[in-house]
Motif scaffolding. Sequence first.
Motif, short mmCIF file in Angstrom:
data_model
loop_
_atom_site.label_atom_id
_atom_site.label_comp_id
_atom_site.label_asym_id
_atom_site.label_seq_id
_atom_site.Cartn_x
_atom_site.Cartn_y
_atom_site.Cartn_z
N LEU A 104 0.86 -1.18 0.00
CA LEU A 104 0.00 0.00 0.00
C LEU A 104 0.89 1.23 0.00
O LEU A 104 1.79 1.35 0.84
N GLY A 106 0.76 5.41 -0.02
CA GLY A 106 -0.05 6.61 0.12
C GLY A 106 0.80 7.86 0.13
O GLY A 106 1.87 7.89 0.74
N LEU A 114 -6.50 4.06 2.17
CA LEU A 114 -5.74 2.82 2.28
C LEU A 114 -5.99 2.10 3.61
O LEU A 114 -5.69 0.92 3.75
N CYS A 118 -6.34 -1.94 3.93
CA CYS A 118 -5.33 -2.60 4.76
C CYS A 118 -6.01 -3.57 5.72
O CYS A 118 -5.60 -4.74 5.84
N VAL A 130 3.19 -1.20 4.13
CA VAL A 130 2.62 0.13 3.94
C VAL A 130 3.72 1.18 3.87
O VAL A 130 4.61 1.21 4.74
N TYR A 183 -1.61 -1.22 -4.14
CA TYR A 183 -2.72 -0.26 -4.10
C TYR A 183 -2.12 1.10 -3.76
O TYR A 183 -1.32 1.21 -2.82
N CYS A 184 -2.49 2.14 -4.49
CA CYS A 184 -1.90 3.45 -4.20
C CYS A 184 -2.93 4.56 -4.33
O CYS A 184 -3.92 4.45 -5.06
#
Length: 246
Positions: A104, A106, A114, A118, A130, A183-184
């Motif tokens: 992840l 961010g 996120l 998560c 993360v 995932y961003c």
Amino acid sequence: MKKILFTITGNTCIARDCYRMELCSETDCGAADGEFVDVAIEGLYLRRPISVYDCTERSLTLIYKNVGAGSARMAAMVPGEKLEILTGLGKCFDPEASAGAALLVGGGLGAAPLYRICRELLERGRKVSVILGFNKADEVCLGEDFRKLGVEPQIVTVDGSVGLKGFPTDAIRQIAPEFDYFYCCGPMVMMKAVCTMLDCPGEASLEERMGCAAGFCYGCSIMTSNGPRRVCKDGPVFKKEEIIWQ
């Protein structure tokens, strides 16, 4: 999509110009099905789209930044005040897309959406790494929330005042986490760099100015490999391979 009147139960500053607003409703808020909500501000014509940080059946938590007239009014609100909000908007991240280990990423308040993915990944037994990027120390936030989920986020700041110095892409290179999917969310330039750098599949939650936020006005349209798509209705989450970066 639902139009619901919420009552503010908390509104606190968590970092420079960044706020956590907690709200409750008397009915099912319907936020779980969407990636963002659209907040009506009295006296302003357009609603303000804000990503959902967390939600339950009758509660909603938003993380937002005071950057303009609408968010400034939100920042001044106190418990007991009411907000009319459209919920259940947009398309969420897909927790099933990661087979075993997820990354992840961010940037700034792009860390907010996120949090839920998560938690969902951890509940499915996935390993999660993360990385949260900020400009400087007084902007750093939400790290403790991820720690409470059992994940130690790698903080990176542009000036090096907290954590690693540089950008999220620098942190990815340095710590080299194991993952099969990413995932961003964050500034477009950051997400472009992440999507371009990583060879594996992933998803990005895009940010665009919105008018109706319900797919009617086409004001937030972007060009994708599948033709024009509306960020509010077809997104805001898109697969990496769909996005045509400008």
